[in-house]
Design an enzyme around this catalytic site. Structure first.
Site, mmCIF file in Angstrom:
data_model
loop_
_atom_site.group_PDB
_atom_site.id
_atom_site.type_symbol
_atom_site.label_atom_id
_atom_site.label_comp_id
_atom_site.label_asym_id
_atom_site.label_seq_id
_atom_site.Cartn_x
_atom_site.Cartn_y
_atom_site.Cartn_z
ATOM 1 N N ASP A 179 -0.038 4.588 10.065
ATOM 2 C CA ASP A 179 -1.485 4.762 10.003
ATOM 3 C C ASP A 179 -1.799 6.241 10.086
ATOM 4 O O ASP A 179 -1.011 7.039 10.617
ATOM 5 C CB ASP A 179 -2.201 4.014 11.123
ATOM 6 C CG ASP A 179 -3.696 3.899 10.839
ATOM 7 O OD1 ASP A 179 -4.085 2.985 10.083
ATOM 8 O OD2 ASP A 179 -4.469 4.741 11.340
ATOM 9 N N ALA A 182 -1.237 0.196 8.308
ATOM 10 C CA ALA A 182 -0.908 -0.962 9.141
ATOM 11 C C ALA A 182 -1.923 -1.305 10.223
ATOM 12 O O ALA A 182 -2.035 -2.463 10.609
ATOM 13 C CB ALA A 182 0.457 -0.748 9.791
ATOM 14 N N ASP A 219 -1.896 -2.460 2.076
ATOM 15 C CA ASP A 219 -3.159 -3.119 2.405
ATOM 16 C C ASP A 219 -4.198 -2.012 2.552
ATOM 17 O O ASP A 219 -4.397 -1.475 3.628
ATOM 18 C CB ASP A 219 -3.017 -3.928 3.696
ATOM 19 C CG ASP A 219 -4.272 -4.701 4.033
ATOM 20 O OD1 ASP A 219 -4.795 -5.385 3.133
ATOM 21 O OD2 ASP A 219 -4.745 -4.601 5.177
ATOM 22 N N CYS A 239 -9.304 -6.735 1.375
ATOM 23 C CA CYS A 239 -10.147 -7.812 1.924
ATOM 24 C C CYS A 239 -11.543 -7.699 1.316
ATOM 25 O O CYS A 239 -12.541 -7.845 2.006
ATOM 26 C CB CYS A 239 -10.200 -7.766 3.444
ATOM 27 S SG CYS A 239 -10.865 -6.219 4.128
#
Length: 445
Positions: free
Chosen positions: A284, A261, A328, A380
């Site tokens: 995390d 996160a 993510d 990303c």
């Protein structure tokens, strides 16, 4: 006595070369320590980011001004030459003489001034010849690499993966400054209300029509310095990440998990979509980064965010079944090189181990999803090995999950891309480069 803008930029570039830090963190710390006025801070930032963004063409042109282009130059001196060359070649408002003289003065402080003559001679040679020096034309990867300052191997990967037309458009987009997107804290303010608050400060807010709560901030200065930021009225988040968050279809009262996160942007957006009702577990690996999530949630007034330390590759303990899980994952970051230009020079060989890690995180997160719940995988980066291939391997190994097709407003998929995946490109909607794949655990909620 305050250091000059050029000295601050040069020292920050040396730190990047020696320690490989994140560019935004390195320059922000350098500017804060130097206490430069806004004009000098702007010049220091322009030189710092300019050298990072234009390193390959700068090196190509500088070498033509050496007596022996193949000669290896001391790394400290080479960075100093790059700073001077960027000013001479790309900053029209900076006189060449000022760039040369400042570099010469800096050179006097290093190894007893042994390289002062070299610095003076090379930069004056560059200044005299800059109208004649050119970069190669044509569509060869070598020529395009020098013009775009993107290594040939990365260009070749994109050409093979996305095709020539997409590559050309992508290079054009990467040469432009990215918009600065905000996520407005809809628990406290509307986009229109925030726009009215920011206007007297010289900042303009432009709503994103296709995504409620998203807006583009136009104006100078750091968003984090605005009082409205400290008051928790918004957080900075690219459009791609905001769009990805919509794919979890977060609703009030649900239980969600953000496995990787920090610094917390996606957790905050999801919590706002939940109207701060329910529970959002934000994990995390590092204690300090968990603290950043907690601070951000507190600033935004989001009480449903539960930030804890956890290793996303190891089994989770003591958690309830989740309506939705976001993975993510750590990635090569090739999609955000407009914001972190140093990433473009990361060799492909250095990221070959990432897909195995990414799959492990995805599989671990999948164990939390209840029947009928959603699992979202995002990166990303623009690298099929980390994107489509990881998503496909997961589905092949986990028949208890099925594709969960989706559409994203303003996003056109790549040719042949599956309906449960999407690659977002800077040349298609203006967001950072990004990838999302969505799955659903079979069964009923």
């Amino acid at each position: 006595m305050r250091p000059s803008a050029r000295h601050v930029a040069f020292e920050a570039l040396l730190q990047m070369a020696e320690n490989e830090g994140y560019s935004n963190i390195v320059i922000d710390k350098a500017l804060q320590a130097a206490g430069l006025d806004p004009r000098d801070a702007g010049l220091a930032s322009a030189i710092f980011y300019g050298v990072l963004e234009r390193r390959l063409p700068l090196e190509h042109l500088l070498r033509q001004c050496l007596s022996d282009p193949r000669k290896k130059v001391d790394p400290w001196v080479w960075n100093l030459l790059l700073c001077g060359a960027y000013q001479i070649l790309y900053l029209d408002r900076v006189p060449d003489s000022a760039a040369v003289n400042q570099a010469v003065e800096e050179a006097k402080t290093y190894k007893g001034g042994a390289f002062t003559g070299l610095v003076n001679g090379v930069l004056r040679n560059l200044s005299r010849r800059k109208e004649q020096l050119t970069l190669p034309e044509g569509d060869s990867l070598q020529a395009r690499s020098l013009r775009s300052s993107i290594p040939q191997e990365l260009l070749a990967l994109w050409q093979k993966s996305y095709g020539e037309e997409v590559l050309s458009k992508l290079l054009e987009a990467l040469d432009r400054r990215p918009p600065l997107y905000l996520r407005v804290n809809t628990q406290r303010v509307t986009v229109e209300e925030l726009g009215r608050l920011l206007a007297p400060r010289g900042a303009a807010l432009e709503p994103v029509e296709t995504l409620p709560g998203a807006a583009i901030l136009r104006g100078e200065g750091s968003p984090a310095s605005l009082p409205e930021f400290e008051e928790g009225l918004f957080h900075v988040q690219d459009l791609s990440a905001q769009l990805a968050c919509t794919l979890l279809e977060a609703k009030p009262g649900q239980t969600l998990c953000d496995c990787c996160a920090a610094p917390g942007g996606k957790s905050f957006t999801l919590a706002q979509d939940m109207e701060d009702r329910g529970a959002l577990y934000a994990f995390d690996l590092y204690k300090g980064r968990v603290g950043l999530i907690q601070q951000g949630a507190q600033r935004l007034g989001l009480g449903c965010v539960v930030a804890k330390r956890a290793d996303a590759t190891q089994p989770y303990e003591g958690l309830p079944p989740m309506d939705g899980v976001l993975c993510d994952v750590p990635c090569s970051g090739y999609g955000v090189i407009r914001r972190k230009p140093e990433i473009r020079y990361k060799p492909l060989s250095s990221v070959r181990e990432l897909p195995a890690l990414q799959l492990r995180i995805l599989e671990n997160g999948a164990t939390l999803v209840k029947p009928g719940g959603l699992l979202l995988y995002t990166t990303c980066t623009l690298n099929p090995a980390e994107n489509q291939q990881v998503a496909s391997r997961f589905l092949e190994a986990h028949p208890e999950f099925e594709p969960a097709p989706f559409q994203l407003p303003g996003v056109t998929r790549l040719p042949g891309e599956a309906s449960h995946m999407a690659t977002l490109l800077p040349c298609n909607g203006g967001s950072d480069g990004f990838f999302a794949a969505r799955f659903r655990r079979k069964g009923d909620l």
